[in-house]
Design an enzyme around this catalytic site. Structure first.
Site, short mmCIF file in Angstrom:
data_model
loop_
_atom_site.label_atom_id
_atom_site.label_comp_id
_atom_site.label_asym_id
_atom_site.label_seq_id
_atom_site.Cartn_x
_atom_site.Cartn_y
_atom_site.Cartn_z
N ARG A 74 11.54 -54.02 77.08
CA ARG A 74 11.30 -54.14 78.52
C ARG A 74 10.48 -55.37 78.87
O ARG A 74 10.60 -55.92 79.97
CB ARG A 74 10.62 -52.87 79.04
N ASP A 109 9.65 -60.38 81.93
CA ASP A 109 9.40 -61.82 81.89
C ASP A 109 10.51 -62.58 82.60
O ASP A 109 10.26 -63.40 83.49
CB ASP A 109 9.27 -62.29 80.44
N GLY A 136 12.19 -66.69 85.70
CA GLY A 136 12.87 -67.05 84.46
C GLY A 136 12.10 -66.68 83.20
O GLY A 136 10.95 -66.24 83.24
N ASP A 164 10.02 -67.49 80.69
CA ASP A 164 9.08 -68.57 80.41
C ASP A 164 7.71 -68.07 79.93
O ASP A 164 6.75 -68.82 79.89
CB ASP A 164 8.88 -69.43 81.66
N SER A 214 5.59 -66.34 81.40
CA SER A 214 4.53 -66.31 82.42
C SER A 214 3.85 -64.94 82.45
O SER A 214 2.67 -64.84 82.82
CB SER A 214 5.10 -66.65 83.80
N GLU A 234 0.19 -62.07 86.11
CA GLU A 234 1.22 -61.06 86.36
C GLU A 234 0.87 -59.73 85.69
O GLU A 234 1.46 -58.68 86.02
CB GLU A 234 2.58 -61.55 85.86
N ASN A 269 3.70 -54.11 85.28
CA ASN A 269 3.27 -54.65 83.98
C ASN A 269 2.02 -53.98 83.41
O ASN A 269 1.54 -54.39 82.35
CB ASN A 269 3.02 -56.16 84.10
N PRO A 328 12.54 -54.38 89.79
CA PRO A 328 12.88 -53.13 90.49
C PRO A 328 11.76 -52.10 90.39
O PRO A 328 11.02 -52.04 89.41
CB PRO A 328 14.13 -52.64 89.75
N ASP A 386 14.80 -40.55 78.27
CA ASP A 386 15.95 -39.91 77.64
C ASP A 386 15.47 -38.55 77.14
O ASP A 386 14.64 -38.49 76.23
CB ASP A 386 16.44 -40.79 76.49
N THR A 444 16.84 -37.96 72.85
CA THR A 444 16.42 -38.80 71.71
C THR A 444 15.63 -40.00 72.23
O THR A 444 16.12 -41.14 72.19
CB THR A 444 17.64 -39.28 70.91
#
Length: 310
Positions: free
Chosen positions: A49, A54, A59, A61, A63, A75, A81, A150, A230, A233
């Site tokens: 994830r 990232d 992009g 990178d 960051s 971030e 995060n 999202p 899930d 599993t």
């Protein structure tokens, strides 16, 4: 006069980018990842994830790894995060190892990409050839981390739009969402779904599943209690996540919207019946995602420490 529009080879990603400058790079990262996953199998989900988080913010990178400075807001503090603290340490461990082997050569952005692949392979998931040569940004983009990743409650149209903005189609979106075959979500992220406090897919939930999750997630308090994404599993990379969606047992709104009478129902159905197809298309989507807005050549930098710019 003929104008060449193809960039020089040195400015393109390639699977053998470090073959001459740091031939032990991939082996070193793999060893760190395997050690981390052996210690805590849940780390595989977080490493996969992390690349998504990232790449979706300006992009691929690295960051996402930068700490706060007097001029940059990290971030890391953005809501999506906040559960990556241990994951950041794994990337820093890999970077420290590489700095001893070949200092100043391998970017943190490439380490994130390789670690995601190795994490998948370590829990029976697919492997793929990682294209390398990304360079690191010298700034973070906290506001974009809040807007471009999202949320757990987004509807299908919002999800499709967010992925399309990054050059990924709805089928690739479903494949990448299959990373939720691993890991957990906090009560705060799924409470409204299991208590019926949402309008999106409000009725697309198995009643017994909802009752069971309510027992694990109180109506108030306990925000950090976790449940597996899930239900069958949660520490193995397979297609049980999609099978759960077919029987209305998606934990998050953003899971269940993938199978709720919309355009992605058919893809979920395919993946639920064909694990091999899911794994192959997940791998291809990860490669494509890994090329989003990359910096190469002389752009950006190769950080010496992933948490701070040079």
């Amino acid at each position: 006069m003929l104008l060449l529009t193809t960039p020089p080879a040195a400015f393109c990603l390639s699977t053998d980018f470090y073959a001459q400058t740091c031939p032990r790079a991939l082996t070193a990262v793999r060893a760190v990842v395997r050690g981390a996953v052996t210690k805590d199998r849940r780390m595989a989900a977080s490493l996969i994830r992390l690349q998504f988080h990232d790449c979706f913010v300006r992009g691929c990178d690295a960051s996402v790894l930068l700490d706060n400075t007097t001029t940059t807001v990290s971030e890391k503090g953005a809501v999506p995060n906040r559960r990556f603290t241990k994951t950041f340490r794994v990337i820093e461990d890999a970077k420290s190892t590489l700095e001893r082997i070949c200092p100043g050569v391998v970017s943190c952005a490439d380490i994130i990409a390789v670690a995601a692949r190795d994490a998948s392979a370590s829990v029976e998931g697919p492997s793929w050839d990682v294209e390398l040569g990304r360079r690191d940004s010298d700034a973070a983009f906290a506001s974009l981390a809040a807007s471009d990743i999202p949320t757990p409650k987004d509807d299908l149209n919002t999800l499709i739009a967010l992925f399309r903005k990054k050059g990924l189609n709805s089928r690739e979106m479903v494949a990448l969402s299959g990373a939720h075959t691993l890991g957990t979500a906090q009560c705060l992220a799924f409470r409204d779904r299991v208590y019926g406090n949402v309008t999106v897919v409000k009725d697309v939930i198995d009643p017994d599943f909802a009752r069971k999750k309510r027992r694990m997630c109180p109506a108030s308090g306990g925000d950090r209690l976790v449940q597996p994404l899930d239900p069958v599993t949660p520490t193995s990379f397979d297609n049980n996540y999609f099978k759960a969606l077919m029987i209305r047992k998606g934990l998050l709104v953003t899971d269940q919207v993938l199978f709720s009478g919309g355009e992605t129902d058919g893809v979920v159905d395919e993946y639920s019946k064909d694990e091999g197809k899911f794994k192959n298309e997940f791998a291809a989507a990860m490669v494509k995602m890994g090329s989003i807005e990359v910096m190469t050549g002389s752009d950006g930098q190769i950080r010496r420490t992933c948490s701070k710019a040079n």
